[in-house]
Design a protein around this motif. Sequence first.
Motif, PDB file in Angstrom:
ATOM      1  N   GLN A 112     -30.289 -28.913  21.397  1.00 54.61           N
ATOM      2  CA  GLN A 112     -30.325 -29.623  22.665  1.00 54.61           C
ATOM      3  C   GLN A 112     -31.764 -29.875  23.063  1.00 54.61           C
ATOM      4  OE1 GLN A 112     -28.126 -26.869  25.116  1.00 54.61           O
ATOM      5  NE2 GLN A 112     -26.406 -28.279  25.210  1.00 54.61           N
TER       6      GLN A 112
ATOM      7  N   LYS B 130     -31.024 -29.131  28.529  1.00 55.85           N
ATOM      8  CA  LYS B 130     -30.910 -27.726  28.925  1.00 55.85           C
ATOM      9  C   LYS B 130     -31.275 -27.553  30.395  1.00 55.85           C
ATOM     10  CE  LYS B 130     -31.687 -25.497  24.474  1.00 55.85           C
ATOM     11  NZ  LYS B 130     -32.445 -24.472  23.765  1.00 55.85           N
ATOM     12  N   GLN B 131     -32.334 -28.209  30.818  1.00 54.90           N
ATOM     13  CA  GLN B 131     -32.769 -28.123  32.209  1.00 54.90           C
ATOM     14  C   GLN B 131     -31.698 -28.676  33.142  1.00 54.90           C
ATOM     15  OE1 GLN B 131     -35.729 -26.563  32.907  1.00 54.90           O
ATOM     16  NE2 GLN B 131     -35.097 -26.624  35.040  1.00 54.90           N
TER      17      GLN B 131
ATOM     18  N   ARG C 229     -24.681 -20.479  29.991  1.00 59.41           N
ATOM     19  CA  ARG C 229     -25.369 -19.837  28.861  1.00 59.41           C
ATOM     20  C   ARG C 229     -24.629 -20.073  27.553  1.00 59.41           C
ATOM     21  NH1 ARG C 229     -28.417 -14.231  30.135  1.00 59.41           N
ATOM     22  NH2 ARG C 229     -30.043 -15.089  31.468  1.00 59.41           N
TER      23      ARG C 229
ATOM     24  N   LEU D  37     -25.586 -23.397  26.415  1.00 62.15           N
ATOM     25  CA  LEU D  37     -26.982 -23.409  25.971  1.00 62.15           C
ATOM     26  C   LEU D  37     -27.201 -22.603  24.693  1.00 62.15           C
ATOM     27  CD1 LEU D  37     -28.597 -22.835  29.473  1.00 62.15           C
ATOM     28  CD2 LEU D  37     -28.652 -24.959  28.155  1.00 62.15           C
TER      29      LEU D  37
ATOM     30  N   GLU E  66     -27.123 -19.350  24.615  1.00 61.41           N
ATOM     31  CA  GLU E  66     -27.828 -18.138  25.036  1.00 61.41           C
ATOM     32  C   GLU E  66     -26.839 -16.989  25.168  1.00 61.41           C
ATOM     33  OE1 GLU E  66     -31.061 -17.662  25.428  1.00 61.41           O
ATOM     34  OE2 GLU E  66     -31.589 -19.742  25.028  1.00 61.41           O
TER      35      GLU E  66
ATOM     36  N   LEU F 192     -31.469 -20.264  31.968  1.00 61.31           N
ATOM     37  CA  LEU F 192     -32.006 -20.615  30.653  1.00 61.31           C
ATOM     38  C   LEU F 192     -32.361 -19.392  29.814  1.00 61.31           C
ATOM     39  CD1 LEU F 192     -34.326 -23.559  31.739  1.00 61.31           C
ATOM     40  CD2 LEU F 192     -32.260 -23.746  30.337  1.00 61.31           C
TER      41      LEU F 192
END
Length: 150
Positions: free
Chosen positions: A21, A26-27, A56, A59, A61, A85
């Motif tokens: 990404q 992501k932001q 998450r 993302l 994460e 993030l």
Amino acid sequence: MKPDRFLTLLLSSFVLVGCGQRFEEKQNIATSTCNIMKATRASDSVTRLREINLARADLGEPRYIGNDAELRYALKLDVCEALVLNSPTYERDLLDAKRVFDARTALLEAEFAVMREERRIAEEKAKEEDIKKRVAETTAKYEELQSNNQ
């Protein structure tokens, strides 16, 4: 380097770059997640925890294993995006934001103290003016009575 090897490396790098990404995406996920969490009521801790973990997961994460109090604190200090993030600078960002918050709070408290003192002085001055006015009125009445009795 052979041309076919160069072409393979070039194509591989495009595939690797294309698979992840972009930072902007992501932001945007982090920002929209924080906006949703900001809109929740104070008692909606389950919603906030679910939202951060959904973000998450999107993302790539790890799951958020902290508590709701930390989430609300990150929202309050405006470092929510870094938390969503899972930014490596989150702790430092949080500390910096806390320092700024504390400095602003101290400044507002000082301004409030100045305003209270100014108000106290103004009230004191108004009382003095009222006393002077009443003394003048009483003196005038007294002098009028004195002149009428003579």
